[in-house]
Structure formats: structure tokens, C-alpha cells
Design a protein around this motif. Structure first.
Motif, PDB file in Angstrom:
ATOM      1  N   ILE A 101       0.837  -1.201   0.000  1.00  0.00           N
ATOM      2  CA  ILE A 101       0.000   0.000   0.000  1.00  0.00           C
ATOM      3  C   ILE A 101       0.871   1.250   0.000  1.00  0.00           C
ATOM      4  O   ILE A 101       0.625   2.200  -0.754  1.00  0.00           O
ATOM      5  N   PHE A 102       1.898   1.258   0.851  1.00  0.00           N
ATOM      6  CA  PHE A 102       2.790   2.417   0.894  1.00  0.00           C
ATOM      7  C   PHE A 102       3.497   2.616  -0.446  1.00  0.00           C
ATOM      8  O   PHE A 102       3.616   3.735  -0.945  1.00  0.00           O
ATOM      9  N   ILE A 103       3.964   1.518  -1.035  1.00  0.00           N
ATOM     10  CA  ILE A 103       4.664   1.619  -2.328  1.00  0.00           C
ATOM     11  C   ILE A 103       3.717   2.151  -3.399  1.00  0.00           C
ATOM     12  O   ILE A 103       4.069   3.032  -4.182  1.00  0.00           O
ATOM     13  N   ALA A 104       2.487   1.618  -3.434  1.00  0.00           N
ATOM     14  CA  ALA A 104       1.507   2.083  -4.426  1.00  0.00           C
ATOM     15  C   ALA A 104       1.153   3.548  -4.206  1.00  0.00           C
ATOM     16  O   ALA A 104       1.030   4.321  -5.167  1.00  0.00           O
ATOM     17  N   GLY A 140       4.013   5.664  -5.415  1.00  0.00           N
ATOM     18  CA  GLY A 140       4.048   5.652  -6.873  1.00  0.00           C
ATOM     19  C   GLY A 140       2.958   6.506  -7.491  1.00  0.00           C
ATOM     20  O   GLY A 140       3.196   7.230  -8.454  1.00  0.00           O
ATOM     21  N   LEU A 141       1.754   6.443  -6.911  1.00  0.00           N
ATOM     22  CA  LEU A 141       0.658   7.264  -7.417  1.00  0.00           C
ATOM     23  C   LEU A 141       0.918   8.742  -7.156  1.00  0.00           C
ATOM     24  O   LEU A 141       0.630   9.598  -8.000  1.00  0.00           O
ATOM     25  N   ASN A 142       1.469   9.053  -5.992  1.00  0.00           N
ATOM     26  CA  ASN A 142       1.777  10.432  -5.653  1.00  0.00           C
ATOM     27  C   ASN A 142       2.863  11.013  -6.559  1.00  0.00           C
ATOM     28  O   ASN A 142       2.791  12.168  -6.975  1.00  0.00           O
ATOM     29  N   ALA A 143       3.870  10.176  -6.906  1.00  0.00           N
ATOM     30  CA  ALA A 143       4.967  10.615  -7.774  1.00  0.00           C
ATOM     31  C   ALA A 143       4.648  10.444  -9.250  1.00  0.00           C
ATOM     32  O   ALA A 143       5.474  10.760 -10.096  1.00  0.00           O
ATOM     33  N   ASN A 144       3.468   9.905  -9.546  1.00  0.00           N
ATOM     34  CA  ASN A 144       3.044   9.675 -10.935  1.00  0.00           C
ATOM     35  C   ASN A 144       3.990   8.701 -11.647  1.00  0.00           C
ATOM     36  O   ASN A 144       4.293   8.863 -12.831  1.00  0.00           O
ATOM     37  N   SER A 145       4.458   7.689 -10.902  1.00  0.00           N
ATOM     38  CA  SER A 145       5.411   6.715 -11.442  1.00  0.00           C
ATOM     39  C   SER A 145       4.699   5.395 -11.725  1.00  0.00           C
ATOM     40  O   SER A 145       4.304   4.683 -10.792  1.00  0.00           O
ATOM     41  N   THR A 146       4.548   5.067 -12.992  1.00  0.00           N
ATOM     42  CA  THR A 146       3.887   3.819 -13.381  1.00  0.00           C
ATOM     43  C   THR A 146       4.695   2.613 -12.929  1.00  0.00           C
ATOM     44  O   THR A 146       4.131   1.601 -12.483  1.00  0.00           O
ATOM     45  N   ALA A 147       6.018   2.679 -13.020  1.00  0.00           N
ATOM     46  CA  ALA A 147       6.870   1.542 -12.660  1.00  0.00           C
ATOM     47  C   ALA A 147       6.711   1.183 -11.187  1.00  0.00           C
ATOM     48  O   ALA A 147       6.630   0.000 -10.830  1.00  0.00           O
ATOM     49  N   VAL A 148       6.641   2.189 -10.317  1.00  0.00           N
ATOM     50  CA  VAL A 148       6.486   1.930  -8.883  1.00  0.00           C
ATOM     51  C   VAL A 148       5.114   1.326  -8.588  1.00  0.00           C
ATOM     52  O   VAL A 148       4.984   0.403  -7.768  1.00  0.00           O
ATOM     53  N   VAL A 149       4.086   1.826  -9.253  1.00  0.00           N
ATOM     54  CA  VAL A 149       2.732   1.282  -9.062  1.00  0.00           C
ATOM     55  C   VAL A 149       2.686  -0.185  -9.488  1.00  0.00           C
ATOM     56  O   VAL A 149       2.074  -1.027  -8.817  1.00  0.00           O
ATOM     57  N   ILE A 150       3.344  -0.518 -10.592  1.00  0.00           N
ATOM     58  CA  ILE A 150       3.380  -1.909 -11.055  1.00  0.00           C
ATOM     59  C   ILE A 150       4.068  -2.799 -10.010  1.00  0.00           C
ATOM     60  O   ILE A 150       3.616  -3.910  -9.712  1.00  0.00           O
ATOM     61  N   GLY A 151       5.165  -2.301  -9.428  1.00  0.00           N
ATOM     62  CA  GLY A 151       5.837  -3.077  -8.379  1.00  0.00           C
ATOM     63  C   GLY A 151       4.943  -3.350  -7.198  1.00  0.00           C
ATOM     64  O   GLY A 151       4.934  -4.452  -6.644  1.00  0.00           O
ATOM     65  N   ALA A 152       4.141  -2.358  -6.805  1.00  0.00           N
ATOM     66  CA  ALA A 152       3.217  -2.543  -5.680  1.00  0.00           C
ATOM     67  C   ALA A 152       2.153  -3.586  -5.997  1.00  0.00           C
ATOM     68  O   ALA A 152       1.769  -4.393  -5.137  1.00  0.00           O
TER      69      ALA A 152
END
Length: 484
Positions: free
Chosen positions: A72-75, A78-90
Motif C-alpha cells: 500500500i505504501f509503495i503504491a 508511486g501514485l503520488n509521484a506519478n510513477s507507473t513503474a512503482v505502481v506496477i511493483g506494488a
């Protein structure tokens, strides 16, 4: 002789026809066998191992709870930073899929105990996810409404299809002897269960409950259709039903499971119908725009701002198609009325309100404020920050061009002719200038002097004119230039 000539070929023709029929039947049989071997999944299914693995992923405690919190923290980051790669990792590390598969499996095999455990663990996971995301966005100082976040607030028909076919792929992969891990990872990414829950927490943290409602709706769609796909695949694979010693209890549980399955399918079917209707409405609206505003030719400074087009579907109310055009050139009313007639030719657009917002009658400041307001309302439709910057730069340039027309040039030229007898001509324009550190728009007056005027006289008059114009127009950046 006739009999011999015409009757002698009957037997060969009949034999050749029988051979063609036999060859055709053989071809159909070969195709049927090929497709059967290609698509058959029952023979390579391990029902016992599949059931055990799904049930093993249902419990939510210890390691699983901490993995969920971390994901949840990672997602959220990632959503806050607008990073698709981080959201995928979450999404890859999230354990949310376990209880959903458990609910679909238990309904398919009449396992009421597994259903109860799945629902309980699923509810705890959802509540913990929302609370964790809420705390992160509430306490974190940077809370930009990124495109990754806003993309999770408006589900459509594609989300339904992704969830359903993702669920099918996941259960089929889990049922195969020797589970296909790559499919499981791919489905975790495609169905995106974690980001909508993070967006729910974000919407609650910033005080925008409609964001939270849209994101929860998307999460509900994903959950229902993944569970429905699991139910259908388990039924198709004919997993053995759970047996109970008491026949009366067995019948009761079978009824409960069947009723629950039907209750799940009703909102699933209703949701699919709703988003499908919205999809058809938007498709016809896009076709209507292609035939009207997108082919319309502006003659002067008018421009259609396609990024601010609003296509809003309302099930029980009045749908809306709203266009925005900037510049001084207005689209004639007779053309707009023609477009309204064309709109009514589309079956799903008849009841829609058609509105065109044009900016030709406002002054520059009001136009800029209006564009800013529209941008704030519609930035969920913009793809990324680059698109936002491009749009605003275009509007600023357009407003600058319009602002130039507000200089009372007719009066200024008349006054200049009366005050400066050596002036033969006067021109005005805005020029973009830069020192490579900043970019400025400078008003420039170009003066043409009469022939035979001495250089020192030109210089003196130019200085006086510059001082007069700066005072007259209240603009110290103004420049006066000589033209030949």
C-alpha cells in the motif's frame, strides 16, 4: 444409344461425390480434433492442488499483513509521484487476490466455511488498505492530483473486460498442473486492485469524497468480475463439490451458495450494462465531433480546444457534450443549429445537451481566468504534465495575441500625427524577446520618419515619443524603433 451416352457416367459421378463428402467429413473431423487438443484444459487440471493453493492464500495475518501494508505504501508513493513503474511493483507484491479467488472457489464448490473466511479476510484487507493510504496522503506534505491517481476515479467498459478476462486467465493458470507464474504476475498488473484502494484513501485525505467513490466503484468492479470469472472456470472444470454428512445441511449450503452467486451476478450484470451504455454513448459522441467541430475551418484567430471537450454520460439525467473554442472568431449560430440537427441523428445523443463555449466576447484577463477554471475541472482528462504545460502555453500565446488588439492604436496614431510633424508612418506589434534566462513579450512601436530629417532630430523625437507612449499607455517596457 441415348441411354448409353447419358447413363453411362452416373456411377463415376456418384463415386466422386461420395469421395468429396468423405474428404470433407475427414477435414471437419481433423479440425475438430485439432481445436479440441488446442483448447482442452480439463485433462491437464489438478483440482486438488488448485483448491489447496487457493485456500492457502486466503489467510491474512503475520507476514501477509505486513506485505499488504508495504505494498500500500509503495503504491501510494508511486501514485503520488506519478510513477507507473512503482505502481506496477506494488501490484506485484499485493496479496489482495487471494481472498477474491477464495470467494469464487467457495461459491462454485458450495464450501460455506471457506466463503466465510474469504469474506472476513477480504474485508479486513480492504479496510486496512484504505486506512493506511489515508494516513499516508493525510500526513505526507506533497499531495498532487497526478494522472495516475485521477485515472482510477472513472471506471469504464474496459475496466470490466480487463477484470473479467484477467480473472479467467488467473484461475486457468492456477488450475494447470505446474502453475504458470508469469500469468499470475501479469494478471496482478492488469487488474490493478491496489491502486484504486490507494486512491480511495487519497480522496478521503484531501476532502474529495467523489474521488473515493469513483475509485471504490472501480475496485468493486474488479473484485466482482474476478470472482465471477473464478466461479465460472471452477464450474467448467467440474471441481468436486464439498460433501456434508448431513443431507439437509448440504442442501441448505447449496442454496446459500447459489443465492450468493446470483446476488453477485446481478450487480455484475448491471454494472456491465451501465458501463457498456456509457461506452456506446461516448463512441457516438466522438463520431459526432469528427463530423462537425473537428472538420470546421476557422478563418481567423478561432481555435477548437479539444483537450477541454467534456463528454458526460448520465443514466437517469441529461447527458452533456460541451465544446470549448478560444479566440475572437465565433462559430455562426446557423452552423451550431445544423450541428444540433446532426446530433439528433445519433440514437444515443438525441437527449444530450449540446453546448459550445466561445471566448470571443471576453477580455483577456477574463479569458485567462476562464481557461484556468476549465483546466482545473478537466485536468483528469489530460494525459500528463507535458500535455498540461503545452495546453497552457498555447492559451497564454493566444491571449497575448488578443491582448495586442486592445491597444487603442487608432487614437494613438492620430495623436502621434498631431504631436510629431516629422512622423510619416506608425506601426505596432508585440515581440517575444529573451536573454536566455527568461522570456518576455514586449510592445513595440515602429516609426517611419519623413525624408530629409536630420539624425539628431530623429533621435530627439524618438525619445520624446517613447516617453509619451510609456506615460500614455502606462507600460514601461514599451520600445520605439525606426523603420526605413
Amino acid at each position: 444409344m441415348s441411354e448409353h451416352l447419358f447413363g453411362g457416367n452416373d456411377a463415376p459421378n456418384q463415386d466422386s461425390g461420395d469421395e468429396v463428402k468423405k474428404d470433407f467429413k475427414g477435414l471437419l473431423g481433423s479440425i475438430r480434433k485439432f481445436l479440441s487438443d488446442l483448447l482442452e484444459i480439463r485433462t491437464n487440471t489438478d483440482a486438488v492442488a488448485t483448491k489447496e493453493s487457493i485456500i492457502a492464500d486466503i489467510p491474512f495475518k503475520g507476514h501477509t499483513s505486513w506485505i499488504l501494508i508495504c505494498s500500500i505504501f509503495i503504491a501510494s508513493i508511486g501514485l503520488n509521484a506519478n510513477s507507473t513503474a512503482v505502481v506496477i511493483g506494488a501490484m506485484l507484491i499485493s496479496p489482495l487476490m487471494g481472498p477474491i479467488l477464495g470467494m469464487g472457489l467457495s461459491l462454485a464448490i458450495n464450501d460455506i466455511d471457506t466463503l466465510r473466511r474469504s469474506i472476513k479476510n477480504f474485508a479486513v484487507m480492504v479496510v486496512l488498505s484504505v486506512i493506511t493510504a489515508f494516513l499516508f496522503f493525510y500526513l505526507f506534505p506533497l499531495r498532487d492530483e497526478s494522472s495516475e491517481l485521477l485515472a482510477r476515479t472513472k471506471p469504464d467498459i474496459r475496466d470490466v473486460l480487463i477484470a473479467f478476462f484477467g480473472g479467467l486467465a488467473l484461475v486457468i493458470a492456477r488450475a494447470k498442473k505446474g502453475t504458470i507464474a508469469s500469468v499470475i504476475f501479469g494478471v496482478a498488473i492488469a487488474t490493478a486492485l491496489m491502486p484504486p484502494l490507494c486512491t480511495v484513501g487519497f480522496g478521503l485525505a484531501i476532502g474529495k469524497p467523489w474521488y473515493a467513490a469513483g475509485a471504490m466503484y472501480l475496485f468493486t468492479i474488479n473484485t466482482i468480475f474476478i470472482g465471477l470469472a473464478t466461479f465460472l472456470v471452477i464450474k467448467f472444470l467440474r471441481f468436486p463439490m464439498v460433501r456434508y454428512a448431513n443431507s439437509q445441511r448440504r442442501r441448505f449450503i447449496a442454496r446459500v451458495a447459489s443465492i450468493t452467486g446470483i446476488l453477485v451476478m446481478i450487480p455484475a450484470g448491471f454494472t456491465f450494462y451501465q458501463v457498456f451504455q456509457e461506452s456506446l454513448f461516448k463512441k457516438q459522441a466522438q463520431e459526432f465531433l469528427k463530423e462537425t467541430i473537428e472538420v470546421y475551418q476557422f478563418n481567423a484567430s478561432g481555435r477548437y480546444v479539444d483537450n477541454l471537450t467534456k463528454i458526460q454520460y448520465v443514466d437517469d439525467g441529461t447527458p452533456l457534450i460541451e465544446l470549448v473554442c478560444m479566440g475572437d472568431e465565433l462559430i455562426p449560430e446557423n452552423i451550431i443549429n445544423t450541428w444540433r440537427v446532426q446530433k439528433n441523428e445519433y440514437s444515443r445523443l438525441k437527449d444530450a445537451e449540446f453546448r459550445i463555449l466561445q471566448g470571443g466576447k471576453d477580455d483577456s484577463e477574463e479569458k485567462f481566468n476562464y481557461v484556468s477554471e476549465l483546466y482545473e475541472k478537466n485536468k483528469a482528462e489530460l494525459l500528463n504534465k507535458d500535455e498540461q504545460i503545452r495546453l497552457l502555453e498555447e492559451e497564454v500565446a493566444n491571449l497575448t495575441k488578443n491582448a495586442g488588439k486592445q491597444i487603442p492604436f487608432r487614437n494613438i496614431s492620430a495623436e502621434a500625427k498631431a504631436n510629431y510633424e516629422n512622423v510619416a508612418g506608425l506601426g505596432f506589434s508585440y515581440q517575444m524577446q529573451t536573454d536566455f534566462n527568461k522570456l518576455d513579450t514586449v510592445p513595440v512601436f515602429e516609426v517611419k520618419w519623413k525624408d530629409g530629417i536630420r539624425g539628431d532630430q530623429k533621435e530627439t523625437d524618438a525619445k520624446k515619443m517613447a516617453a509619451w507612449l510609456k506615460l500614455r499607455l502606462q507600460d514601461t517596457t514599451l520600445v520605439v524603433k525606426e523603420v526605413e
